[in-house]
Design a protein around this motif. Structure first.
Motif, PDB file in Angstrom:
ATOM      1  N   PHE A   9       3.566   9.585  -8.842  1.00  0.00           N
ATOM      2  CA  PHE A   9       2.688  10.838  -8.559  1.00  0.00           C
ATOM      3  C   PHE A   9       3.110  12.105  -8.172  1.00  0.00           C
ATOM      4  O   PHE A   9       4.422  12.148  -7.489  1.00  0.00           O
ATOM      5  N   GLY A  10       2.558  13.195  -8.743  1.00  0.00           N
ATOM      6  CA  GLY A  10       2.985  14.424  -8.213  1.00  0.00           C
ATOM      7  C   GLY A  10       2.336  14.881  -6.815  1.00  0.00           C
ATOM      8  O   GLY A  10       1.637  13.991  -6.392  1.00  0.00           O
ATOM      9  N   PRO A  11       2.684  15.806  -6.426  1.00  0.00           N
ATOM     10  CA  PRO A  11       2.214  16.197  -5.212  1.00  0.00           C
ATOM     11  C   PRO A  11       0.626  16.700  -5.090  1.00  0.00           C
ATOM     12  O   PRO A  11       0.020  16.812  -4.221  1.00  0.00           O
ATOM     13  N   GLY A  12       0.115  16.786  -6.117  1.00  0.00           N
ATOM     14  CA  GLY A  12      -1.353  17.318  -6.489  1.00  0.00           C
ATOM     15  C   GLY A  12      -1.581  18.811  -6.272  1.00  0.00           C
ATOM     16  O   GLY A  12      -0.865  19.422  -5.756  1.00  0.00           O
ATOM     17  N   TYR A  15       0.721   1.854  -2.623  1.00  0.00           N
ATOM     18  CA  TYR A  15       1.276   3.384  -2.528  1.00  0.00           C
ATOM     19  C   TYR A  15       0.865   3.785  -0.994  1.00  0.00           C
ATOM     20  O   TYR A  15       0.014   3.393  -0.387  1.00  0.00           O
ATOM     21  N   PHE A  53      -8.217   2.226  -7.693  1.00  0.00           N
ATOM     22  CA  PHE A  53      -7.703   2.259  -6.247  1.00  0.00           C
ATOM     23  C   PHE A  53      -8.668   1.866  -5.412  1.00  0.00           C
ATOM     24  O   PHE A  53      -9.901   2.029  -5.502  1.00  0.00           O
ATOM     25  N   GLU A  66     -10.163   2.394  -1.320  1.00  0.00           N
ATOM     26  CA  GLU A  66     -10.568   3.554  -0.568  1.00  0.00           C
ATOM     27  C   GLU A  66      -9.404   4.022   0.234  1.00  0.00           C
ATOM     28  O   GLU A  66      -9.498   5.177   0.856  1.00  0.00           O
ATOM     29  N   ARG A  96      -4.539  20.931  -5.033  1.00  0.00           N
ATOM     30  CA  ARG A  96      -5.943  21.142  -4.267  1.00  0.00           C
ATOM     31  C   ARG A  96      -6.794  22.394  -4.717  1.00  0.00           C
ATOM     32  O   ARG A  96      -6.285  23.294  -4.524  1.00  0.00           O
ATOM     33  N   TYR A 148      -0.936  13.352   4.264  1.00  0.00           N
ATOM     34  CA  TYR A 148      -1.809  14.546   4.193  1.00  0.00           C
ATOM     35  C   TYR A 148      -1.007  15.722   3.218  1.00  0.00           C
ATOM     36  O   TYR A 148       0.133  16.167   3.508  1.00  0.00           O
ATOM     37  N   GLY A 149      -1.735  16.060   2.280  1.00  0.00           N
ATOM     38  CA  GLY A 149      -1.428  17.160   1.676  1.00  0.00           C
ATOM     39  C   GLY A 149      -0.022  16.934   0.736  1.00  0.00           C
ATOM     40  O   GLY A 149       0.631  17.642  -0.162  1.00  0.00           O
ATOM     41  N   GLU A 150       0.074  15.732   0.375  1.00  0.00           N
ATOM     42  CA  GLU A 150       1.258  15.095  -0.557  1.00  0.00           C
ATOM     43  C   GLU A 150       0.538  14.201  -1.392  1.00  0.00           C
ATOM     44  O   GLU A 150      -0.592  13.606  -1.197  1.00  0.00           O
ATOM     45  N   GLY A 151       1.577  14.018  -2.452  1.00  0.00           N
ATOM     46  CA  GLY A 151       1.193  12.967  -3.410  1.00  0.00           C
ATOM     47  C   GLY A 151       0.980  11.593  -3.105  1.00  0.00           C
ATOM     48  O   GLY A 151       1.529  11.368  -1.935  1.00  0.00           O
ATOM     49  N   LEU A 152       0.912  10.502  -3.839  1.00  0.00           N
ATOM     50  CA  LEU A 152       1.142   9.098  -3.656  1.00  0.00           C
ATOM     51  C   LEU A 152       2.657   8.738  -3.829  1.00  0.00           C
ATOM     52  O   LEU A 152       3.236   9.152  -4.786  1.00  0.00           O
ATOM     53  N   THR A 179       4.869   1.286 -13.613  1.00  0.00           N
ATOM     54  CA  THR A 179       4.737   1.968 -12.324  1.00  0.00           C
ATOM     55  C   THR A 179       4.595   3.365 -12.444  1.00  0.00           C
ATOM     56  O   THR A 179       5.175   4.048 -13.179  1.00  0.00           O
ATOM     57  N   GLN A 180       3.379   3.865 -12.036  1.00  0.00           N
ATOM     58  CA  GLN A 180       2.988   5.155 -12.274  1.00  0.00           C
ATOM     59  C   GLN A 180       3.620   6.064 -10.877  1.00  0.00           C
ATOM     60  O   GLN A 180       3.565   5.761  -9.745  1.00  0.00           O
ATOM     61  N   PHE A 221       5.131   5.685  -4.119  1.00  0.00           N
ATOM     62  CA  PHE A 221       5.058   4.107  -4.484  1.00  0.00           C
ATOM     63  C   PHE A 221       5.799   3.377  -3.580  1.00  0.00           C
ATOM     64  O   PHE A 221       6.936   3.680  -3.264  1.00  0.00           O
ATOM     65  N   GLN A 268       0.482   7.419   1.364  1.00  0.00           N
ATOM     66  CA  GLN A 268      -0.113   9.134   0.861  1.00  0.00           C
ATOM     67  C   GLN A 268      -0.148   9.718   2.541  1.00  0.00           C
ATOM     68  O   GLN A 268      -0.696   9.331   3.240  1.00  0.00           O
ATOM     69  N   LEU A 307      -2.784   2.814  -0.009  1.00  0.00           N
ATOM     70  CA  LEU A 307      -3.845   2.457  -1.125  1.00  0.00           C
ATOM     71  C   LEU A 307      -3.345   1.330  -1.935  1.00  0.00           C
ATOM     72  O   LEU A 307      -2.013   1.429  -2.281  1.00  0.00           O
ATOM     73  N   LEU A 354      -4.408  14.703  -9.000  1.00  0.00           N
ATOM     74  CA  LEU A 354      -3.137  14.297  -9.038  1.00  0.00           C
ATOM     75  C   LEU A 354      -2.816  13.809 -10.479  1.00  0.00           C
ATOM     76  O   LEU A 354      -3.582  13.509 -11.332  1.00  0.00           O
ATOM     77  N   GLY A 392     -12.888   8.702  -3.183  1.00  0.00           N
ATOM     78  CA  GLY A 392     -11.626   7.819  -3.305  1.00  0.00           C
ATOM     79  C   GLY A 392     -10.853   8.461  -4.604  1.00  0.00           C
ATOM     80  O   GLY A 392     -10.861   9.716  -4.946  1.00  0.00           O
ATOM     81  N   LEU A 393     -10.024   7.787  -5.176  1.00  0.00           N
ATOM     82  CA  LEU A 393      -9.142   8.238  -6.311  1.00  0.00           C
ATOM     83  C   LEU A 393      -9.595   7.790  -7.349  1.00  0.00           C
ATOM     84  O   LEU A 393      -9.491   6.596  -7.720  1.00  0.00           O
TER      85      LEU A 393
END
Lengths: 110, 116
Positions: free
Chosen positions: B107-110, A35, A100, A102, B112, A39-43, B104-105, A45, A37, A88, B91, B42-43
């Motif tokens: 992901f959303g934007p999360g 993945y 995951f 680091e 904060r 900054y400020g966004e999701g992952l 496959t997963q 794929f 990423q 990641l 997330l 980490g995640l």
């Protein structure tokens, strides 16, 4: 439990250079995901690898899973500033959850 | 098509308050996951829902954390009596699910979360 180690932790390259990020597992990998990423966004794929020796490419990014299925590498050819971000690797840890690494922080200087 | 959406995108709260975080998975995805991403940690996996099966709550860090998924779609993660160490990006991800096979997963934007 499964652990993933990524190297390097951070990487600064000049635009146009090639680079490789590694992901090493303490156990056999049955599903390895890459993945990205920002900054400020999701992952986002990128790719999934399951078979030993498997290699997949998308645009200028190539990912490989070694024959023993304990290490994966992500290679970027002719890097661009748009490739910058955190990369990641994630692995199936049973029960469908992902474990995951680091992450590797990539900076591409124009 | 629409991806995974989460709300709010940012949340600032005071220590001791309760917060609710929402996740809308991709339509048709039966599996839904919550992860937490914090500095130095980490995640990490929190909880996993699959269809009508009992959720896998093994990643929840304390009993202040709970989650539910209504109608097999939208999920809410609730943190009660928030602490400063709860500050992180939360997330959500969803996937199709086939028994014995990885999927496959996405992901959303999360969200904060900052606990003052």
């Amino acid at each position: 439990s499964q652990e993933l180690e990524q190297s390097p932790q951070s990487l600064i390259v000049q635009e146009g250079k090639n680079l490789t990020i590694n992901c090493t597992s303490s156990k056999t990998l049955y599903g390895l995901y890459w993945y990205k990423q920002k900054y400020g966004e999701g992952l986002i794929f990128l790719m999934m690898l399951q078979k030993g020796g498997e290699e997949k490419s998308h645009e200028k990014i190539t990912a490989k899973l070694d024959e023993k299925k304990q290490q994966s590498s992500l290679h970027i050819t002719a890097s661009q500033p748009s490739h910058a971000g955190i990369y990641l690797c994630g692995a199936d840890s049973g029960g469908s959850r992902l474990t995951f690494g680091e992450g590797t922080q990539l900076t591409v200087n124009p | 098509g629409a991806g995974v959406s989460q709300s709010p995108s940012n949340k600032v709260t005071e220590k001791g308050k309760d917060v609710e975080l929402r996740c809308d998975p991709i339509s048709g995805h039966t599996a839904l996951y919550w992860y937490r991403q914090s500095l130095g940690q980490g995640l990490e996996f929190l909880i996993y829902f699959q269809g009508n099966s009992a959720p896998d709550k093994s990643g929840l860090p304390s009993d202040r954390f709970s989650a539910e998924r209504t109608g097999g779609s939208v999920s809410t993660l609730t943190i009660q009596r928030t602490q400063q160490e709860d500050s992180a990006v939360y997330l959500c991800a969803s996937s199709l699910w086939r028994r014995g096979l990885g999927e496959t997963q996405y992901f959303g934007p999360g969200t904060r979360l900052l606990v003052l």
